[in-house]
Design a protein around this motif. Structure first.
Motif, short mmCIF file in Angstrom:
data_model
loop_
_atom_site.label_atom_id
_atom_site.label_comp_id
_atom_site.label_asym_id
_atom_site.label_seq_id
_atom_site.Cartn_x
_atom_site.Cartn_y
_atom_site.Cartn_z
N LEU A 34 5.90 18.29 -16.66
CA LEU A 34 6.75 19.45 -16.41
C LEU A 34 6.49 19.99 -15.00
O LEU A 34 7.42 20.34 -14.28
CB LEU A 34 6.50 20.54 -17.45
N TYR A 35 5.22 20.02 -14.61
CA TYR A 35 4.88 20.43 -13.24
C TYR A 35 5.60 19.54 -12.23
O TYR A 35 6.23 20.01 -11.29
CB TYR A 35 3.37 20.39 -13.01
N ILE A 36 5.53 18.22 -12.44
CA ILE A 36 6.14 17.27 -11.50
C ILE A 36 7.67 17.47 -11.47
O ILE A 36 8.29 17.47 -10.41
CB ILE A 36 5.77 15.82 -11.88
N ALA A 37 8.26 17.67 -12.65
CA ALA A 37 9.72 17.88 -12.72
C ALA A 37 10.13 19.15 -11.99
O ALA A 37 11.10 19.16 -11.24
CB ALA A 37 10.16 17.93 -14.18
N TYR A 38 9.36 20.22 -12.18
CA TYR A 38 9.67 21.47 -11.47
C TYR A 38 9.47 21.31 -9.96
O TYR A 38 10.21 21.88 -9.17
CB TYR A 38 8.79 22.61 -11.98
N ARG A 39 8.45 20.56 -9.57
CA ARG A 39 8.24 20.33 -8.14
C ARG A 39 9.44 19.60 -7.54
O ARG A 39 9.91 19.94 -6.46
CB ARG A 39 6.95 19.54 -7.92
N TYR A 40 9.95 18.59 -8.26
CA TYR A 40 11.16 17.91 -7.80
C TYR A 40 12.32 18.90 -7.69
O TYR A 40 13.07 18.88 -6.72
CB TYR A 40 11.56 16.78 -8.75
N ALA A 41 12.47 19.76 -8.70
CA ALA A 41 13.56 20.74 -8.68
C ALA A 41 13.44 21.65 -7.46
O ALA A 41 14.45 22.00 -6.84
CB ALA A 41 13.55 21.57 -9.97
N SER A 42 12.22 22.00 -7.09
CA SER A 42 12.03 22.88 -5.92
C SER A 42 12.47 22.20 -4.63
O SER A 42 12.80 22.87 -3.65
CB SER A 42 10.57 23.34 -5.81
N LYS A 43 12.50 20.89 -4.63
CA LYS A 43 12.92 20.15 -3.44
C LYS A 43 14.43 19.88 -3.43
O LYS A 43 15.04 19.81 -2.37
CB LYS A 43 12.18 18.82 -3.36
N PHE A 44 15.03 19.72 -4.61
CA PHE A 44 16.45 19.38 -4.70
C PHE A 44 17.37 20.60 -4.63
O PHE A 44 18.46 20.51 -4.09
CB PHE A 44 16.75 18.62 -6.00
N TYR A 45 16.94 21.70 -5.23
CA TYR A 45 17.81 22.88 -5.30
C TYR A 45 17.78 23.67 -4.00
O TYR A 45 16.78 23.70 -3.30
CB TYR A 45 17.40 23.78 -6.46
N PRO A 46 18.88 24.36 -3.71
CA PRO A 46 18.92 25.19 -2.50
C PRO A 46 18.21 26.53 -2.72
O PRO A 46 17.90 26.92 -3.85
CB PRO A 46 20.43 25.41 -2.29
N VAL A 47 18.00 27.24 -1.63
CA VAL A 47 17.45 28.59 -1.66
C VAL A 47 18.49 29.49 -2.33
O VAL A 47 19.68 29.31 -2.08
CB VAL A 47 17.16 29.07 -0.22
N PRO A 48 18.16 30.42 -3.13
CA PRO A 48 16.85 30.86 -3.60
C PRO A 48 16.42 30.23 -4.92
O PRO A 48 15.35 30.52 -5.43
CB PRO A 48 17.04 32.36 -3.78
N LYS A 71 -7.27 21.11 -11.24
CA LYS A 71 -7.36 21.76 -9.93
C LYS A 71 -6.55 21.02 -8.87
O LYS A 71 -6.00 21.64 -7.96
CB LYS A 71 -8.83 21.87 -9.48
N THR A 72 -6.46 19.72 -8.98
CA THR A 72 -5.67 18.94 -8.01
C THR A 72 -4.19 19.32 -8.11
O THR A 72 -3.52 19.53 -7.09
CB THR A 72 -5.85 17.43 -8.24
N LEU A 73 -3.67 19.43 -9.33
CA LEU A 73 -2.27 19.81 -9.51
C LEU A 73 -2.03 21.25 -9.09
O LEU A 73 -0.99 21.56 -8.49
CB LEU A 73 -1.83 19.61 -10.96
N ILE A 74 -2.99 22.11 -9.38
CA ILE A 74 -2.85 23.52 -8.98
C ILE A 74 -2.82 23.62 -7.46
O ILE A 74 -1.99 24.34 -6.88
CB ILE A 74 -3.98 24.38 -9.59
N THR A 75 -3.73 22.89 -6.81
CA THR A 75 -3.74 22.87 -5.34
C THR A 75 -2.40 22.38 -4.80
O THR A 75 -1.81 22.98 -3.90
CB THR A 75 -4.88 21.96 -4.82
N ASP A 76 -1.90 21.29 -5.37
CA ASP A 76 -0.63 20.73 -4.94
C ASP A 76 0.52 21.71 -5.15
O ASP A 76 1.42 21.81 -4.32
CB ASP A 76 -0.36 19.42 -5.68
N ALA A 77 0.49 22.46 -6.25
CA ALA A 77 1.55 23.43 -6.54
C ALA A 77 1.57 24.54 -5.48
O ALA A 77 2.64 24.95 -5.03
CB ALA A 77 1.36 24.02 -7.93
N TYR A 78 0.38 25.02 -5.10
CA TYR A 78 0.33 26.05 -4.05
C TYR A 78 0.79 25.49 -2.71
O TYR A 78 1.50 26.17 -1.95
CB TYR A 78 -1.07 26.64 -3.92
N LEU A 79 0.41 24.26 -2.41
CA LEU A 79 0.87 23.63 -1.16
C LEU A 79 2.39 23.45 -1.16
O LEU A 79 3.06 23.71 -0.16
CB LEU A 79 0.18 22.29 -0.95
N ASN A 80 2.92 22.99 -2.29
CA ASN A 80 4.38 22.82 -2.41
C ASN A 80 5.09 24.14 -2.17
O ASN A 80 6.07 24.20 -1.42
CB ASN A 80 4.73 22.27 -3.80
#
Length: 145
Positions: free
Chosen positions: A71-85, A104-113
């Protein structure tokens, strides 16, 4: 010259119909997450509208499977495909899903994303805040290992 023009028209016509029927030719239900992610990756530049459809499917599939990691990965993809906001909503959802994994690796990646998405919109202070949080999470992980 006329023959080259006809070949180009034929090529683009074939390309158009193959892209439009792409989603009909694949059975996402039978695919594993890695296969779905490869399809999403391939559509980022070539057909983002189709990519959004598959991202939506991936989100539903991840929820159904109760898998916070996918679900994290899917949401991360959505954050890249969808427009602002709308993409901001998905960065927050990705962050929540990553925290549920306690990885912690996924949490770090989520903050970086989230930082990258904010930076793309020239929201530099908010971007920096998220990148610094990612750094902090990563440092805590390193100290524990």
């Amino acid at each position: 010259m006329n023959q080259r023009f006809n070949i180009k028209i034929l090529f683009f016509t074939i390309l158009f119909f193959s892209v439009n029927t792409f989603s009909q030719n694949i059975n996402l239900e039978r695919m594993n997450n890695e296969e779905i992610e490869k399809i999403i990756d391939s559509l980022y530049y070539s057909n983002p509208d189709e990519g959004i459809k598959i991202v939506k499917f991936y989100i539903k599939k991840s929820k159904k499977e109760n898998s916070n990691e996918s679900l994290y990965i899917a949401y991360r993809y959505a954050s890249k495909f969808y427009p602002v906001p709308i993409n901001f909503k998905y960065t927050d959802s990705a962050l929540i899903a990553s925290k549920r994994t306690e990885n912690k690796t996924l949490i770090t990646d989520a903050y970086l994303n989230k930082g990258v998405i904010l930076m793309d919109e020239s929201l530099y202070q908010k971007a920096l805040d998220n990148i610094l949080i990612a750094n902090s999470v990563l440092n805590k992980k390193i100290r524990r290992n």
